[in-house]
Design a protein around this motif. Structure first.
Motif, mmCIF file in Angstrom:
data_model
loop_
_atom_site.group_PDB
_atom_site.id
_atom_site.type_symbol
_atom_site.label_atom_id
_atom_site.label_comp_id
_atom_site.label_asym_id
_atom_site.label_seq_id
_atom_site.Cartn_x
_atom_site.Cartn_y
_atom_site.Cartn_z
ATOM 1 N N GLY A 247 26.490 -28.603 22.092
ATOM 2 C CA GLY A 247 28.094 -28.553 21.361
ATOM 3 C C GLY A 247 27.734 -29.226 20.122
ATOM 4 N N LEU A 249 25.025 -30.803 18.601
ATOM 5 C CA LEU A 249 23.921 -30.371 17.779
ATOM 6 C C LEU A 249 24.495 -29.260 16.992
ATOM 7 C CD1 LEU A 249 20.880 -30.646 20.323
ATOM 8 C CD2 LEU A 249 21.818 -32.235 18.406
ATOM 9 N N SER A 250 24.935 -27.971 17.720
ATOM 10 C CA SER A 250 25.291 -26.954 16.865
ATOM 11 C C SER A 250 26.369 -27.058 16.032
ATOM 12 C CB SER A 250 25.861 -25.737 17.989
ATOM 13 O OG SER A 250 24.920 -25.946 19.038
ATOM 14 N N LEU A 253 24.865 -28.665 12.801
ATOM 15 C CA LEU A 253 23.994 -27.582 12.078
ATOM 16 C C LEU A 253 24.858 -26.540 11.462
ATOM 17 C CD1 LEU A 253 21.052 -27.442 12.421
ATOM 18 C CD2 LEU A 253 21.670 -29.284 13.386
ATOM 19 N N ILE A 254 26.016 -26.035 12.253
ATOM 20 C CA ILE A 254 26.641 -24.979 11.644
ATOM 21 C C ILE A 254 27.448 -25.343 10.424
ATOM 22 C CG2 ILE A 254 28.554 -23.460 12.339
ATOM 23 C CD1 ILE A 254 27.656 -23.561 15.095
#
Lengths: 564, 564
Positions: A247, A249-250, A253-254
């Motif tokens: 969660g 990490l995303s 990145l998002i």
């Protein structure tokens, strides 16, 4: 034309593999000589690009790095993604509290390193436009503005990578440079948008320009205040209600992707948005070290080298190479940027050597200058010779900055055990069965391997020290040692004993791994540094067993470098 | 056309951000309901693709995911890279020793799950070609062969992702499925190359086909023997002489790229090469857990969701949707693949439920079937309706496999503390100052929050237990508990006390964080599991301080999930 064919996919993976391999190899090579890895990565691109590989093996070069067709787009996609991710990481590593503290100096450096290059280059371009590569028929004022901007833009990616490679990124000096470069980029990209308007690019009407400036400032200000606050508030929810660490990490990145899309959309470069998002995310104390490590390692060791190597693929530095033009441009570029950076740093109160180091850091140019040059070339403002010269200046200034900073700052080689271990001083099977014999055997090895060392004298010193207080530290490790007057470099002899030798350890266990540390008499701190690194490595009791299972020096060194 | 314009870059980052966001969100959502994340990720693609978003908001859809122009190539590049990296990770996670042990069953499953679907589909396609979507004028035998192959190919990526999401990947059953799928793919891709030859694709002359088969077998055999040996030998050198962990990360990725390029070049798919390289690299005991974690997390949480979501972007499932065709194809596909997989597993001696689970796992189809369909469509062998049906079958079978396996195997919900904590049972500020008062306050909270619980009875049981042996475990933590007959689900009440309450800990410190554990009387093991998870979390003494600094339940839960 709609999609990648099998042949495109083959070439894509092959070229990526080759690019990454050569870039990482030369990056490691550069670091062996205490230079930043980015130096090697940039060199990899020149070797693999049209300049060297393209001249020596044109067929192979055209196969691996075609200049037409879908593979150009594919590589471009990957490098665009790579540089945005790298800037996200660079942003995450920014220490905002240091930036606030050093911001005043950073602001001064930012100002002078734009104003001085801009003025000097503007005057030079108005006085001798033909010598500096103006295209016949181009508007002299537009040409002069272009050159002035090209000379004032810095390269945040290269600067950040060089500072990281040198372990200076999070230092006070590093944060002065980063905040100055951020400021420099902010102004540079806005002026760039104005210039695009002047040379009639589609996005460049008057309203557009005002809009770009307003949105850029709003985005930067908003992300660093409200955005940062929201990220800090939302992160605990992400951690609490999504799978860990996916969660988090995303999430980073998002947000980075959206930031990149936004700044690209408003007319400045995608990497700026990724960087600012990185700063906002990285500043939250809720962000866990584990996620940071995963993103930073994957991006810095995989994506960043591919991007930096890809720069050299773009141009053949031999055709259209105009030596007088290159030299004069290089001279103007370095002189005014060095002056700008150094004067700003002095103005901010930095000591003279550090001020020069800041000047050299700010002197790096990179992708932006090349993009700017490409647009000017297409718009018929500059000659091809000037474009090549701009690329050469970008690469040469980027390559100069690391070595110059190293010379100026006399940065100490980062002290690591791995750098002083040697296969000559590695005794895989000690014959000794007692402390005394072990010390005799190991000092004899040191005396035999290193010229000018008297084994007998070594043994006497080490034994004298050992007798006062035994040096077993537990977990099967002992650290006999002595300071030797006149010794120039620290030595560590490693002796391994399967049966173990009694070194009177606090845990009562015999020592299986013995590190004999010999350090120069005039460097009292080094011994403690080596000892603490060894103690940390062997804190896990399984480490001794792993050492006993190694067969060769390389396996042993791998354990020291990579841990269990 | 030569390069990505600014507008392309904006769209690229925006579409990647949206794709990753929706995929991860629905992936997390699927996992809430104990389904594999890949189910949510596939759904994300259908929502964002032409089927839903394209119908509801065609302009937005055309802007975000254009079907023409450079952004198609850009997204294709990223998904191609993503799937190769994911297969590299899937390969690295393969446990070869289990494969050898389970390989005999895997081989049987591999055989039957090709032979049975191939024969049945071949016969069906010869008997009723028109009903199954043969293009008018296509050679009946070629059409039948195409359908037979399409029905026999499995989808290693989807299978691997589903097993990983369900924590079954490294289990015995998981490795049977993986080795069968590997074998299935090996055969499938070779037959695929033969078919390409028959329908006259450029790479498909007779010699080429023999060459492809020979090279595929040589590559697979070579990598799993000599390649594996060499990787094991070289890794210590990489660790010893490059920067840690960059050297090891790049080493794995570079080899993966070369493997992908090679298998793509010889005429089978890039992902097969990446997978086999992954197996060779992951098998070395020298590979460090740290590198594995970095690669696996970055790839599984970033690249894999983007790839799986991108599948649904390719087709509009509503136009060219021919319900009878879809249903008959789905029936044939599931019937013969389920039969094939299950019969193979029974033949190998697996229990009946597990055999069916293997059948469902092997029933997943994915990218290969879609690629095959696209080629057949372009070659005029099949009608568009059949192509759409093939894609529907690929997605439906992939989505079926996780839930069916869960039902069949009755996999227990992976027991985690985070799943039973609740804000209703979180007492941020205990008023109690003694053990007795704390237990009273916390049992009262449990009684108040959960219907049918008698607070008084709870208190009596917990206090009875507490009196026999106090439950302070040190580091400021106490774990009072009781087994309650008739309780259906385990409960944990959390109480936090800033001043601390004496729970007679071995380290003499008062308890600041008190977990009251109430577990069903008929599940004696659960209590120990909860206790050991809590003890592990609080092994680091800083954890208690961090808990004391949290203000809300979410912050507390974030600490439990993500650690310090």
């Amino acid at each position: 034309m709609e999609n990648l064919a099998s042949s495109n996919i083959t070439v894509m993976f092959l070229s990526l593999g080759v690019l990454l391999f050569v870039a990482r190899f030369l990056g490691e090579f550069a670091q062996r000589f205490h230079q930043p890895a980015v130096l090697g990565e940039l060199t990899a691109g020149i070797l693999l690009g049209p300049t060297i590989l393209g001249s020596l093996a044109p067929d192979l070069s055209a196969f691996l790095f075609p200049v037409h067709g879908l593979n150009v787009i594919a590589l471009n996609t990957i490098t665009t993604l790579a540089i945005a991710l790298f800037l996200l990481v660079a942003g995450m590593e920014v220490d905002l509290s240091t930036v606030w503290r050093q911001g005043r100096i950073g602001f001064k450096v930012g100002i002078t390193s734009i104003v001085i290059p801009f003025s000097i280059a503007l005057i030079a371009a108005l006085v001798v436009p033909e010598a500096l590569g103006r295209h016949v028929g181009a508007d002299p004022m537009i040409f002069a503005l272009f050159l002035a901007i090209a000379m004032s833009i810095s390269a945040l990616p290269v600067i950040a990578k060089t500072l990281m490679d040198m372990n200076l990124y999070r230092s006070d000096l590093g944060m002065v440079v980063v905040s100055a470069a951020m400021f420099n980029d902010l102004i540079g990209w806005i002026v760039f948008a104005v210039l695009l308007g002047l040379i009639g690019q589609p996005s460049g009407t008057g309203n557009h320009i005002m809009m770009t400036i307003a949105l850029t400032l709003a985005f930067t200000g908003g992300m660093l205040t409200i955005g940062r606050f929201l990220v800090h508030k939302v992160l605990p929810f992400v951690q609490a209600y999504t799978r860990w660490p996916g969660g988090e990490l995303s999430f980073a990145l998002i947000l980075g992707m959206f930031g990149a899309a936004f700044t690209e959309w408003i007319g400045i470069h995608a990497i700026f948005g990724a960087f600012i998002v990185g700063v906002a995310v990285g500043d939250s104390s809720h962000l866990r070290e584990h996620s940071r490590v995963i993103i930073a390692n994957f991006v810095s060791f995989i994506f960043a080298p591919v991007f930096f190597a890809s720069i050299g693929l773009k141009v053949n530095f031999l055709t259209h190479f105009d030596l007088p033009l290159v030299l004069s441009l290089l001279f103007i570029a370095c002189a005014c940027k060095l002056a700008g950076g150094t004067i700003g740093a002095r103005w901010g109160g930095m000591p003279i050597r550090e001020a020069w180091a800041i000047g050299f850091a700010m002197n790096s140019r990179g992708a932006m200058e090349i993009i700017l040059g490409m647009i000017a070339l297409q718009a018929g403002i500059i000659r091809e010779q000037l474009f090549v010269a701009l690329v050469v200046v970008a690469i040469v200034t980027s390559m100069m900055s690391g070595p110059s900073m190293r010379l100026l700052l006399q940065t100490e080689k980062k002290w690591r055990l791995r750098n002083i271990l040697s296969s000559k001083l590695f005794l895989r099977e000690l014959k000794a069965t007692s402390r005394r014999e072990a010390i005799h055997e190991m000092t004899a090895a040191a005396g035999g391997a290193i010229e000018g060392l008297d084994a007998q004298a070594l043994e006497t010193s080490v034994w004298k020290r050992e007798k006062t207080l035994s040096t077993g530290i537990g977990n099967g490790v002992a650290l006999p040692h002595a300071r030797i007057d006149g010794l120039r470099e620290s030595l560590v002899v490693v002796g391994i004993s399967a049966t173990g030798i009694d070194f009177d350890s606090p845990d009562g266990k015999p020592a299986n791994v013995i590190f004999l540390m010999l350090t120069p008499g005039n460097e009292p701190g080094v011994q403690l540094e080596i000892a603490s690194e060894i103690a940390k490595l062997f804190r896990d009791p399984r480490m001794t067993d792993r050492v006993l299972s190694t067969k060769r020096f390389t396996d042993f060194l791998a354990l020291i470098c990579a841990g269990i």
